[in-house]
Design an enzyme around this catalytic site. Structure first.
Site, PDB file in Angstrom:
ATOM      1  N   MET A  29       0.847  -1.194   0.000  1.00 24.71           N
ATOM      2  CA  MET A  29       0.000   0.000   0.000  1.00 24.71           C
ATOM      3  C   MET A  29       0.884   1.246   0.000  1.00 24.71           C
ATOM      4  O   MET A  29       0.452   2.332   0.378  1.00 24.71           O
ATOM      5  CB  MET A  29      -0.940  -0.020   1.204  1.00 24.71           C
ATOM      6  CG  MET A  29      -1.875  -1.230   1.166  1.00 24.71           C
ATOM      7  SD  MET A  29      -3.433  -0.986   2.005  1.00 24.71           S
ATOM      8  CE  MET A  29      -2.879  -0.699   3.672  1.00 24.71           C
ATOM      9  N   LEU A  32       6.754   2.984   1.557  1.00 27.13           N
ATOM     10  CA  LEU A  32       7.693   1.868   1.676  1.00 27.13           C
ATOM     11  C   LEU A  32       8.798   2.152   2.695  1.00 27.13           C
ATOM     12  O   LEU A  32       9.260   3.283   2.826  1.00 27.13           O
ATOM     13  CB  LEU A  32       8.315   1.574   0.307  1.00 27.13           C
ATOM     14  CG  LEU A  32       7.323   1.284  -0.823  1.00 27.13           C
ATOM     15  CD1 LEU A  32       8.060   0.931  -2.101  1.00 27.13           C
ATOM     16  CD2 LEU A  32       6.341   0.178  -0.452  1.00 27.13           C
ATOM     17  N   HIS A  33       9.193   1.110   3.402  1.00 29.29           N
ATOM     18  CA  HIS A  33      10.286   1.204   4.378  1.00 29.29           C
ATOM     19  C   HIS A  33      11.160  -0.038   4.219  1.00 29.29           C
ATOM     20  O   HIS A  33      10.918  -0.857   3.309  1.00 29.29           O
ATOM     21  CB  HIS A  33       9.734   1.323   5.807  1.00 29.29           C
ATOM     22  CG  HIS A  33       8.679   0.306   6.117  1.00 29.29           C
ATOM     23  ND1 HIS A  33       8.960  -1.028   6.238  1.00 29.29           N
ATOM     24  CD2 HIS A  33       7.342   0.433   6.284  1.00 29.29           C
ATOM     25  CE1 HIS A  33       7.853  -1.687   6.491  1.00 29.29           C
ATOM     26  NE2 HIS A  33       6.836  -0.834   6.512  1.00 29.29           N
ATOM     27  N   HIS A  36       9.545  -3.409   3.518  1.00 30.89           N
ATOM     28  CA  HIS A  36       9.165  -3.680   2.117  1.00 30.89           C
ATOM     29  C   HIS A  36      10.406  -3.996   1.274  1.00 30.89           C
ATOM     30  O   HIS A  36      10.370  -4.852   0.391  1.00 30.89           O
ATOM     31  CB  HIS A  36       8.469  -2.463   1.497  1.00 30.89           C
ATOM     32  CG  HIS A  36       7.165  -2.116   2.138  1.00 30.89           C
ATOM     33  ND1 HIS A  36       7.007  -1.034   2.970  1.00 30.89           N
ATOM     34  CD2 HIS A  36       5.958  -2.711   2.067  1.00 30.89           C
ATOM     35  CE1 HIS A  36       5.760  -0.971   3.378  1.00 30.89           C
ATOM     36  NE2 HIS A  36       5.096  -1.973   2.853  1.00 30.89           N
ATOM     37  N   GLY A 146       4.954 -10.280   4.009  1.00 26.32           N
ATOM     38  CA  GLY A 146       5.733 -10.196   5.240  1.00 26.32           C
ATOM     39  C   GLY A 146       5.099 -10.984   6.378  1.00 26.32           C
ATOM     40  O   GLY A 146       3.871 -11.055   6.509  1.00 26.32           O
ATOM     41  N   ASP A 149       2.569  -9.285   9.194  1.00 23.02           N
ATOM     42  CA  ASP A 149       1.115  -9.425   9.063  1.00 23.02           C
ATOM     43  C   ASP A 149       0.792 -10.911   8.958  1.00 23.02           C
ATOM     44  O   ASP A 149       0.364 -11.397   7.913  1.00 23.02           O
ATOM     45  CB  ASP A 149       0.627  -8.666   7.824  1.00 23.02           C
ATOM     46  CG  ASP A 149       0.875  -7.178   7.952  1.00 23.02           C
ATOM     47  OD1 ASP A 149       0.469  -6.587   8.966  1.00 23.02           O
ATOM     48  OD2 ASP A 149       1.511  -6.602   7.056  1.00 23.02           O
ATOM     49  N   SER A 185       4.615   0.980   8.326  1.00 27.69           N
ATOM     50  CA  SER A 185       4.302   2.315   7.809  1.00 27.69           C
ATOM     51  C   SER A 185       3.656   3.161   8.897  1.00 27.69           C
ATOM     52  O   SER A 185       3.704   4.382   8.865  1.00 27.69           O
ATOM     53  CB  SER A 185       3.341   2.210   6.622  1.00 27.69           C
ATOM     54  OG  SER A 185       3.899   1.363   5.648  1.00 27.69           O
ATOM     55  N   ARG A 186       3.015   2.499   9.874  1.00 23.28           N
ATOM     56  CA  ARG A 186       2.307   3.251  10.908  1.00 23.28           C
ATOM     57  C   ARG A 186       3.254   3.759  12.007  1.00 23.28           C
ATOM     58  O   ARG A 186       2.835   4.554  12.849  1.00 23.28           O
ATOM     59  CB  ARG A 186       1.187   2.405  11.507  1.00 23.28           C
ATOM     60  CG  ARG A 186       0.066   2.147  10.494  1.00 23.28           C
ATOM     61  CD  ARG A 186      -1.144   1.482  11.093  1.00 23.28           C
ATOM     62  NE  ARG A 186      -2.269   1.518  10.187  1.00 23.28           N
ATOM     63  CZ  ARG A 186      -2.695   0.493   9.436  1.00 23.28           C
ATOM     64  NH1 ARG A 186      -2.089  -0.663   9.495  1.00 23.28           N
ATOM     65  NH2 ARG A 186      -3.736   0.626   8.639  1.00 23.28           N
TER      66      ARG A 186
HETATM   67  O1  PAF Z   1      -0.086  -5.757   3.438  1.00 16.29           O
HETATM   68  C1  PAF Z   1      -0.537  -4.845   2.722  1.00 16.29           C
HETATM   69  O2  PAF Z   1       0.100  -3.820   2.499  1.00 16.29           O
HETATM   70  C2  PAF Z   1      -1.931  -4.997   2.123  1.00 16.29           C
HETATM   71  O3  PAF Z   1      -2.790  -5.626   2.993  1.00 16.29           O
HETATM   72  C3  PAF Z   1      -1.944  -5.668   0.747  1.00 16.29           C
HETATM   73  C4  PAF Z   1      -1.459  -7.118   0.836  1.00 16.29           C
HETATM   74  C5  PAF Z   1      -1.068  -4.902  -0.216  1.00 16.29           C
HETATM   75  C6  PAF Z   1      -3.367  -5.717   0.189  1.00 16.29           C
HETATM   76  O4  PAF Z   1      -3.885  -4.428   0.026  1.00 16.29           O
END
Ligand code: PAF
Length: 283
Positions: A29, A32-33, A36, A146, A149, A185-186
């Protein structure tokens, strides 16, 4: 590096390449860090071409969540992707009409009514629906997600196996700051004080790992230790759970023959942070 803004465009760009080269896909989404970037490095090591999507998916945000506020940093993201050797960025403005798609996927309650799914109803349905759309557009050989999550990774693995999708899901380890905080990102929502307190989340997980490794199998004892570490940092977790890593079923006692994973979600200041680690009973 090329940037595609529509499904047709990325399809056209990949059409002839896919005949002779493998494609690894990193859905994101944006914002990026280093976390990612480690997914991108893994993707590069496993395939000839790397595609990164950057799309803030409205379907996975609840009514009171941070969709509008979610950081959108395309220029910086594109620069990082170029430096990391990404071949294609897929950056659509939307993937479905204003009211969302008429056809969606639904993840089983057994995987979604716990952990983050318990407080984010519909979140994982939004994730699997958009990941399915992205897979259909990009048609990757490999997709990298990742471990931070973990519930998302688990739900996506089940989607791919239950729906026989022709893509290999690869997991990438959580990347941490030097003091242990999982990259997210948060994290940028954290004030200096929040940032100090947030370290307690990984410390609490590590303490459970240590206790388990020293032979403690009682889940309540493990949790109590972790809760104390969090409380000392002023954190009341949204959840602190120990579950089977694949079924996400609750574990009542650690057993050296069956895997377990510890999960924490907590609000620190205005940021909702999550993290998880495997537990191994070694004695
Ligand atoms: O992990 C994320 O950034 C999002 O949930 C994803 C997998 C890109 C789906 O929108």
């Amino acid at each position: 590096m090329r940037v595609a803004h529509s499904a047709d465009e990325i399809r056209r760009q990949l059409q002839s390449l896919r005949k002779s080269q493998s494609i690894a896909f990193v859905p994101t989404m944006g914002c990026l860090h280093d976390g990612h970037l480690s997914l991108i490095r893994k993707a590069k090591a496993l395939a000839d071409i790397v595609v990164v999507s950057i799309y803030v998916n409205p379907l996975q945000f609840g009514a009171n969540e941070d969709l509008d506020k979610y950081p959108r940093t395309f220029e910086a993201d594109a620069k990082l992707c170029a430096e990391a050797g990404v071949d294609f960025i897929f950056h659509p403005s939307t993937l479905y009409g204003k009211n969302g798609p008429a056809i969606t996927l639904q993840a089983a309650a057994s995987l979604c009514d716990c952990l983050c799914g318990a407080s984010r109803p519909g979140h994982f349905d939004g994730v699997v629906t958009v990941v399915n759309i992205l897979f259909n557009i990009v048609q990757p050989d490999i997709a990298v997600f990742g471990e931070k999550d973990w519930q998302q990774l688990t739900v996506i693995r089940r989607m791919v196996s239950d729906l026989h999708m022709p893509v290999e899901v690869v997991a990438a380890e959580t990347i941490r700051e030097k003091d242990g905080l999982a990259m997210s990102s948060r994290n940028r929502y954290l004030t200096a004080d929040d940032r100090t307190a947030a370290i307690a989340i990984s410390q609490a997980l590590r303490s459970m790992q240590r206790l388990a490794a020293s032979g403690e199998s009682d889940i309540d004892t493990l949790k109590q230790e972790a809760l104390t570490i969090l409380a000392n940092a002023g954190i009341t977790p949204e959840y602190l759970d120990i579950r089977h890593p694949a079924s996400l079923k609750n574990r009542r006692k650690l057993n050296s023959l069956r895997p377990a994973r510890a999960f924490i979600a907590a609000r620190v200041g205005t940021a909702r942070l999550i993290d998880n680690m495997p537990l191994e009973l070694t004695q």
